[in-house]
Design a protein around this motif. Structure first.
Motif, PDB file in Angstrom:
ATOM      1  N   SER A 107       3.643   0.403  -1.884  1.00 39.96           N
ATOM      2  CA  SER A 107       2.753   1.554  -1.900  1.00 39.96           C
ATOM      3  C   SER A 107       3.430   2.801  -1.336  1.00 39.96           C
ATOM      4  O   SER A 107       3.086   3.919  -1.686  1.00 39.96           O
TER       5      SER A 107
ATOM      6  N   LYS B 119       3.835   2.534  -7.947  1.00 43.08           N
ATOM      7  CA  LYS B 119       2.966   3.694  -7.728  1.00 43.08           C
ATOM      8  C   LYS B 119       3.598   4.891  -8.399  1.00 43.08           C
ATOM      9  O   LYS B 119       4.589   5.441  -7.932  1.00 43.08           O
ATOM     10  N   TYR B 120       3.023   5.273  -9.541  1.00 37.26           N
ATOM     11  CA  TYR B 120       3.570   6.399 -10.299  1.00 37.26           C
ATOM     12  C   TYR B 120       2.741   7.656 -10.029  1.00 37.26           C
ATOM     13  O   TYR B 120       1.523   7.642 -10.169  1.00 37.26           O
TER      14      TYR B 120
ATOM     15  N   ALA C 167       6.716   5.589  -3.824  1.00 35.15           N
ATOM     16  CA  ALA C 167       6.155   6.221  -5.015  1.00 35.15           C
ATOM     17  C   ALA C 167       7.268   6.782  -5.888  1.00 35.15           C
ATOM     18  O   ALA C 167       8.241   7.323  -5.392  1.00 35.15           O
TER      19      ALA C 167
ATOM     20  N   GLN D  35      -3.861   9.349  -4.627  1.00 33.08           N
ATOM     21  CA  GLN D  35      -3.039   8.223  -5.045  1.00 33.08           C
ATOM     22  C   GLN D  35      -1.999   7.878  -3.973  1.00 33.08           C
ATOM     23  O   GLN D  35      -1.783   6.723  -3.665  1.00 33.08           O
ATOM     24  N   LEU D  36      -1.384   8.915  -3.425  1.00 34.44           N
ATOM     25  CA  LEU D  36      -0.330   8.690  -2.442  1.00 34.44           C
ATOM     26  C   LEU D  36      -0.888   8.062  -1.168  1.00 34.44           C
ATOM     27  O   LEU D  36      -0.239   7.253  -0.531  1.00 34.44           O
TER      28      LEU D  36
END
Lengths: 328, 506
Positions: free
Chosen positions: A155, A188-189, A158, B460-461
């Protein structure tokens, strides 16, 4: 005084150049196609625009094609032009439409109601490999390091890119990680709407790696901003031989973002053969070499049935991956 | 900074860019002079031209030249006709027109030109000093901070509603945000809200929207409002004796000094542009003047003329600070400039100085050149240029229509754009009749997609909205945003109680 001499010298050089050009055109003299109308599915100044105008320039300057005209038809991210080619097929015998990898991706997702089989395939002409890059001072030195970082904290590792999720840059990142034996879904894109913004995110540490086109990566590496971890070509590319391939790092994958030309459906066989012959002939001309070098394109020529096979393979590979990622 | 200056000098002094400065200033002066067309409409019309140029430095130099050229030129019609060409020069007419009526038109124009020149030039010096300071934090900005920055930009809209119409401004902002969601966003690979229309798949075009909001309604307004399209009465008044005495120069010098600084910082504040700066400048100078001088304000005081003229030009330069360093537009005009830069693949913001230093510095250098050109243009030539005021307004309409329609068609080569343009243009005209401000709509549209993208990326991050609390700078910016909404609406409530109000944003 100096300016005057310079001006005269430039004038003479220009005159000489014109003379050479004229003679070479006359000497070659064997025109293959009289006229081509290029349909560009996007606005002026984009990648498609450059490809069509560059190809047209090489074809006309070398005398292979008598004259070329261009038409920009934006709308629907390219979908409008495809629809136009199909609806007006009868009157578009002299028209070639430029397109690229997104026609495969967007047809798969259904954004385009048509796909490449609805058109006449002429030739794939050029391409660009993809690459994964990291910031110059990143502790990640190789694909092994990136995979180790991913294993330790999926996670927190990225990967960014300049396309939407499910778009080309995402698919390349997922494809590479999957070929390395990892779960493509766990990647994680983070999407950015332009390459420059993705680059800024890489430098600020928001993303650990960036998935981008190889020619873009080479430009960034030459500027001293990034290190190329791996390129999706089968062998090292001359333009930047320091960049290792994915394959030599034990990741068995390849990917080409191609660009090529399509004609309206039902194009007569002899017209199609003439277009294909004109394009095949173009590769040996100095005019093409000049356009190609200026733009940093890689010659990847697939004509006719080769083009069909290539597109079907790409559609298969991308389709499988997109299913896995949940986009289909 | 020295290195930057050198880059800027070499870029700004290229033949193309010099032509851009001169062209921009000329166009700005001429059109700014004509009552009815504000800088926003002029710049909206000029965008397709700028985008066709392709080079972001040249494009921004051109558009910036048009902007401060219009503020410069607007003063001429304020003084000669008592009909301000742009909102930012309304205060100029308070003392400029009485001077002209007293036969001192030439002197008034000279004072205005000198004050404008000084305000613009000192503003450029301040811009050069302050902008790089903000840019030094560039690498600290992640998506989370950009998201917070967009919220700050949007909340500044509350300050736009100078007349107390906060609700209307917010409503228009929301409409802009809604329009921004049409098409494929950067985060989804499926089209949204396109109603199956393929031309909407890539979203509404910024150029089309800007034209529909600011250029087309101007033309329709001129048609629908015959009172405004009658022949201008200017040009006839005799302009001679452009000289001002040394004593007069000495009396306005301190005014110019004070108002350059004050005007610049008002311009830096989001939401407060040249208009507010000119009114405040006028008010402040009147309050601190001696009793005798105070009596002259409104009757042809040269101090009362110099104050707003200096302030509006300095503010115009100041509004480039938030645009270039943070990427948030402080006014409708800078919102259009922001959109034009984005269309040219340049995103103004903290990274602009790092990624494209030549754009930043070239624009600053071009401002010095531009102000000099405007001074030359306005001092000896003004009696001749002022004759343009005699041109009937009706001749403008076909020009506006032509450039608007051509502008949105060129580049896209898509006839559907024209239908969208006319449809939106009619809606915008109706909204203007109902007194809804249109600048917030455009700002909402421009910031909307960036707001959404950065928010979604941060989500998202950080696997959720935790980033708001994990990143102190994000939290700080969001607090500022809340204050930006609350303070002006509190002030507006107080001001309404006192029956005070200022004109529209510029």
């Amino acid at each position: 005084m100096t300016t005057f001499t310079m001006g005269r010298r430039a004038l003479m050089a220009a005159a000489a150049a014109t003379l050479c050009l004229a003679t070479s055109a006359l000497a070659d003299g064997h025109q293959v196609v009289e006229k081509i109308h290029f349909l560009i599915p996007g606005g002026a100044g984009g990648g498609w625009d450059g490809t069509a105008r560059g190809t047209g320039e090489a074809l006309t300057k070398s005398g292979i094609v008598g004259s070329a005209s261009y038409e920009n038809m934006s709308g629907g991210g390219g979908g409008k032009a495809i629809g136009y080619m199909i609806e007006n097929a009868d009157s578009l015998g002299d028209t070639l439409m430029v397109n690229s990898t997104p026609i495969v991706i967007r047809s798969l997702t259904g954004v385009f109601p048509h796909n490449f089989r609805d058109l006449t395939l002429v030739s794939g002409t050029i391409g660009d490999y993809a690459a994964l890059v990291v910031a110059k001072d990143s502790p990640i030195q190789s694909m092994d390091d990136l995979i180790a970082a991913f294993d330790a904290d999926p996670s927190g590792t990225a990967i960014g890119g300049g396309s939407v999720p499910g778009g080309m840059d995402h698919l390349v990142a997922a494809m590479v990680m999957e070929a390395a034996g990892k779960d493509a879904l766990a990647v994680k894109y983070i999407p950015y709407d332009a390459g420059g913004k993705a680059m800024a995110a890489l430098l600020s540490g928001e993303i650990k790696a960036l998935s981008t086109g190889f020619s873009e990566a080479v430009a960034l590496a030459d500027a001293g901003e990034v290190r190329i971890l791996g390129v999706t070509a089968d062998e090292r590319v001359d333009a930047y031989a320091d960049a290792p391939t994915m394959k030599e790092q034990g990741i068995d994958t390849n990917f080409v973002n191609w660009r090529g030309f399509f004609a309206a459906p039902g194009l007569p066989a002899e017209t199609l053969a003439a277009y294909q012959a004109a394009i095949a002939k173009m590769y040996d001309t100095p005019e093409w070499e000049e356009v190609r070098a200026r733009n940093g394109w890689v010659n990847i020529h697939n004509s006719g049935s080769d083009f069909q096979t290539f597109l079907e393979n790409q559609e298969q590979a991308i389709g499988d991956l997109m299913k896995k990622l949940g986009f289909l | 900074m020295l290195e930057g200056l050198l880059i800027g000098l070499s870029t700004a002094f290229s033949v193309t860019n010099l032509a851009m400065v001169i062209g921009g200033c000329l166009i700005g002066t001429f059109i700014g002079m004509l009552p009815g067309l504000g800088p926003m409409s002029i710049i909206a019309i000029m965008i397709p031209v700028a985008i066709t140029i392709g080079d972001p430095s040249a494009a921004l130099i051109l558009l910036a030249g048009v902007y401060y050229g219009a503020i410069f030129g607007g003063s001429t019609s304020s003084i000669l006709l008592n009909a301000p060409g742009v909102a930012g020069t309304v205060a100029t007419s308070f003392d400029g027109y009485p001077m002209a009526r007293a036969g001192k038109a030439g002197k008034a124009l000279t004072v205005a030109a000198i004050a404008s020149f000084a305000g613009g030039t000192l503003g450029a010096v301040l811009l050069m000093v302050f902008a790089p300071m903000l840019s030094s934090v560039a690498l600290l900005f992640h998506s989370a901070e950009y998201f917070a920055l967009m919220v700050v930009g949007l909340s500044a809209i509350a300050a736009f509603a100078g007349t107390g119409n906060v609700a209307k401004a917010v409503l228009m902002t929301l409409l802009g945000l809604i329009l921004a969601t049409v098409g494929e966003g950067a985060l989804f690979n499926m089209p949204r809200f396109t109603m199956g229309i393929m031309d909407l798949q890539s979203g509404l075009s910024f150029i089309t929207l800007a034209m529909a909001m600011f250029a087309l309604p101007e033309a329709l307004f001129l048609v629908l409002n015959p009172a405004r399209s009658v022949q201008g009465s200017g040009g006839g008044s005799k302009i001679d004796n452009l000289r001002i005495s040394g004593a007069e120069m000495r009396s306005i010098a301190p005014v110019i000094g004070r108002q350059s600084v004050q005007g610049f910082f008002i311009g830096v504040l989001p939401g407060a542009g040249a208009t507010i700066a000119s009114f405040l400048g006028y008010a402040v100078e009147r309050n601190i003047a001696t009793k005798d001088e105070q009596a002259e304000f409104g009757k042809g005081s040269i101090k009362g003329l110099a104050a707003p003229e200096t302030a509006n030009n300095a503010a115009c330069t100041g509004s480039f600070v938030p645009l270039l360093t943070l990427g948030i537009p402080g006014s409708g005009t800078t919102a259009i400039l922001l959109g034009a830069l984005i269309a040219l693949n340049v995103t103004p913001g903290p990274r602009l100085m790092v990624d494209n230093p030549q754009i930043f510095w070239a624009v600053i250098i071009s401002m010095y050149i531009g102000n000099l050109i405007l001074l030359i243009l306005n001092l000896p030539l003004i009696p001749y240029i002022a004759r343009i005021l005699a041109v009937p307004r009706t001749y403008l309409i076909p020009f506006i229509l032509f450039f608007t329609l051509m502008g949105s068609y060129i580049g896209q080569n898509n006839a559907t754009e024209l239908l969208i343009l006319v449809g939106l243009g009619v809606c915008a005209t109706v909204l203007r009749f109902a007194d809804y401000p249109l600048a917030p709509l455009l700002i909402g549209f421009i910031l909307g997609s960036m707001l959404e993208d950065n928010f979604a990326r941060s989500m998202q991050l950080y696997d959720g909205i935790g980033f708001i609390f994990e990143r102190p700078m994000t939290l700080g910016l969001l607090v500022i945003a809340v204050l930006l909404v609350l303070v002006p609406s509190y002030r507006a409530r107080r001001a309404r109680a006192r029956q005070a109000g200022v004109a529209d944003g510029d």
